[in-house]
Design a protein around this motif. Structure first.
Motif, short mmCIF file in Angstrom:
data_model
loop_
_atom_site.label_atom_id
_atom_site.label_comp_id
_atom_site.label_asym_id
_atom_site.label_seq_id
_atom_site.Cartn_x
_atom_site.Cartn_y
_atom_site.Cartn_z
N ASN A 60 0.85 -1.18 0.00
CA ASN A 60 0.00 0.00 0.00
C ASN A 60 0.89 1.24 0.00
OD1 ASN A 60 -2.29 1.50 0.10
ND2 ASN A 60 -2.82 1.02 2.22
N LYS A 61 0.74 2.08 -1.02
CA LYS A 61 1.56 3.29 -1.10
C LYS A 61 0.73 4.54 -0.84
CE LYS A 61 4.97 1.40 -4.31
NZ LYS A 61 6.29 1.85 -3.86
N ILE A 62 1.18 5.31 0.13
CA ILE A 62 0.44 6.51 0.54
C ILE A 62 1.40 7.69 0.58
CG2 ILE A 62 -0.86 7.56 2.44
CD1 ILE A 62 -1.56 4.56 3.20
N PHE A 63 0.99 8.79 -0.05
CA PHE A 63 1.84 10.00 -0.05
C PHE A 63 1.56 10.81 1.21
CE2 PHE A 63 3.57 14.06 -1.04
CZ PHE A 63 4.62 13.81 -1.91
N VAL A 64 2.63 11.14 1.95
CA VAL A 64 2.47 11.97 3.14
C VAL A 64 3.12 13.34 2.90
CG1 VAL A 64 2.36 10.07 4.79
CG2 VAL A 64 4.57 11.05 4.21
N SER A 65 2.50 14.38 3.45
CA SER A 65 3.05 15.72 3.29
C SER A 65 4.22 15.91 4.25
CB SER A 65 1.97 16.75 3.58
OG SER A 65 1.59 16.70 4.94
N SER A 66 4.00 15.50 5.49
CA SER A 66 4.94 15.78 6.57
C SER A 66 4.36 15.15 7.83
CB SER A 66 5.04 17.29 6.76
OG SER A 66 3.72 17.83 6.82
N GLY A 67 5.10 15.19 8.91
CA GLY A 67 4.59 14.62 10.15
C GLY A 67 5.71 13.93 10.92
N THR A 68 5.31 12.95 11.74
CA THR A 68 6.32 12.26 12.55
C THR A 68 6.18 10.75 12.42
OG1 THR A 68 4.90 12.16 14.50
CG2 THR A 68 6.31 14.08 14.31
N VAL A 69 7.27 10.05 12.69
CA VAL A 69 7.22 8.59 12.78
C VAL A 69 7.89 8.20 14.10
CG1 VAL A 69 9.31 8.39 11.34
CG2 VAL A 69 7.87 6.39 11.74
N THR A 70 7.23 7.31 14.83
CA THR A 70 7.74 6.84 16.12
C THR A 70 7.82 5.32 16.09
OG1 THR A 70 6.44 8.62 17.11
CG2 THR A 70 7.39 7.00 18.61
N VAL A 71 8.98 4.78 16.44
CA VAL A 71 9.12 3.34 16.58
C VAL A 71 9.39 3.07 18.05
CG1 VAL A 71 10.35 1.27 15.84
CG2 VAL A 71 10.16 3.21 14.29
N ASN A 72 8.52 2.28 18.68
CA ASN A 72 8.63 2.05 20.11
C ASN A 72 9.35 0.74 20.43
OD1 ASN A 72 6.95 4.35 21.15
ND2 ASN A 72 5.54 3.39 19.72
N ASP A 73 9.70 0.60 21.69
CA ASP A 73 10.43 -0.56 22.18
C ASP A 73 9.63 -1.86 21.97
OD1 ASP A 73 12.77 -1.44 23.25
OD2 ASP A 73 11.99 -1.51 25.30
N ASP A 74 8.28 -1.76 22.00
CA ASP A 74 7.45 -2.96 21.83
C ASP A 74 7.14 -3.22 20.35
OD1 ASP A 74 5.72 -0.96 21.23
OD2 ASP A 74 4.15 -1.52 22.63
N SER A 75 7.93 -2.59 19.46
CA SER A 75 7.79 -2.77 18.01
C SER A 75 6.56 -2.09 17.42
CB SER A 75 7.77 -4.25 17.60
OG SER A 75 9.09 -4.67 17.34
N SER A 76 5.79 -1.37 18.23
CA SER A 76 4.66 -0.66 17.63
C SER A 76 5.20 0.59 16.91
CB SER A 76 3.63 -0.28 18.69
OG SER A 76 4.17 0.65 19.59
N VAL A 77 4.51 0.96 15.83
CA VAL A 77 4.95 2.08 15.01
C VAL A 77 3.79 3.05 14.83
CG1 VAL A 77 5.79 2.77 12.72
CG2 VAL A 77 6.58 0.63 13.74
N GLN A 78 4.07 4.34 15.02
CA GLN A 78 3.06 5.36 14.74
C GLN A 78 3.57 6.28 13.64
OE1 GLN A 78 3.75 5.23 18.44
NE2 GLN A 78 2.25 3.59 18.38
N VAL A 79 2.79 6.39 12.58
CA VAL A 79 3.09 7.37 11.54
C VAL A 79 1.95 8.39 11.59
CG1 VAL A 79 3.43 7.80 9.08
CG2 VAL A 79 4.24 5.66 10.11
N LEU A 80 2.28 9.63 11.94
CA LEU A 80 1.27 10.68 12.04
C LEU A 80 1.60 11.77 11.04
CD1 LEU A 80 1.05 10.79 15.93
CD2 LEU A 80 -0.45 9.57 14.35
N ALA A 81 0.72 11.97 10.08
CA ALA A 81 0.98 12.94 9.01
C ALA A 81 -0.01 14.08 9.08
CB ALA A 81 0.89 12.24 7.67
N GLU A 82 0.40 15.24 8.56
CA GLU A 82 -0.54 16.36 8.52
C GLU A 82 -1.58 16.11 7.44
OE1 GLU A 82 1.00 20.25 8.88
OE2 GLU A 82 -0.83 21.20 8.20
N GLU A 83 -1.13 15.57 6.30
CA GLU A 83 -2.04 15.26 5.20
C GLU A 83 -1.49 14.02 4.50
OE1 GLU A 83 -4.63 17.58 4.64
OE2 GLU A 83 -5.53 16.51 2.98
#
Lengths: 160, 61
Positions: free
Chosen positions: A86-109
């Motif tokens: 799945n390919k998604i274009f992101v404008s900007s934002g943050t990516v967090t990789v946690n110790d428990d392997s969970s990942v958060q990708v938070l984009a403005e758009e």
């Protein structure tokens, strides 16, 4: 002397680091991927996530070292558990990789590639370029330069 | 250091511009709705002696 040699050997073995790909099987990576306009994944287990960041693009597999990064405009590729990409274009934002392997990708758009319009992207690139050429001060110039950079990236993603 | 940082911009400014550009590059049927996110409105009510002093609508980008 022999004892010291053994010690050194053990120490060296303890320092061996493994790649994320060598992580034991059964480890899972829960992805949360959301933007101002839409939630794409909510704690869904996926195989791999590739993100473009200001410090370079990188791929995330389960057991990735905990990381924080800011996104740059570009394509986030999510490889789901069934192998679907799945390919998604992101404008900007943050990516967090946690110790428990969970990942958060938070984009403005963020939008799937098929929602991008090549003609509109070309048009906004031309507009941004002319704004860059007529920029009166450093701030206006910097803003226009960002717009050009983003437009070029969108055009690349929409064409490819 | 990136050029925009040197010009006094921060990542929030960068992000706003990037999001705006992306909204302008969407397919026409999606664009109209997306462009509504360009602007946000904040209503500010200053309070004086326990009462709202006056009402003012402020537009913020």
């Amino acid at each position: 002397m022999a004892f010291r040699g053994v010690l050194r050997n053990v120490a060296r073995r303890l320092q061996v680091r493994t790649y994320a790909a060598d992580a034991p099987k059964g480890d899972e990576m829960a992805l949360t991927f959301a933007a101002g306009n839409k939630v794409f994944y909510d704690k869904q287990v996926v195989k791999q996530v590739d993100v473009p960041s200001l410090s370079g693009a990188f791929g995330i597999l389960p057991k990735h070292v905990p990381t924080l990064a800011v996104l740059r405009p570009g394509v986030v590729t999510v490889i789901e558990n069934d192998g679907k990409t799945n390919k998604i274009f992101v404008s900007s934002g943050t990516v967090t990789v946690n110790d428990d392997s969970s990942v958060q990708v938070l984009a403005e758009e963020a939008h799937p590639l098929e929602n991008l319009d090549r003609g509109a992207a070309q048009e906004s690139l031309s507009k941004a370029q002319s704004e860059l050429n007529s920029a009166a001060n450093d701030k206006a110039k910097a803003e226009a330069a960002i717009a050009v950079e983003v437009a070029e990236e969108i055009l690349k993603a929409a064409s490819g | 250091m990136s050029a925009w940082r040197q010009a006094g911009l921060n990542y929030i400014n960068y992000s706003n511009i990037a999001a705006k550009m992306l909204r302008r590059a969407l397919k026409p049927e999606l664009r109209a709705d997306a462009l509504k996110r360009d602007e946000s409105h904040v209503r500010i009510t200053p309070w004086l002696n326990g009462r709202p002093a006056h009402l003012k609508a402020a537009g913020a980008k």
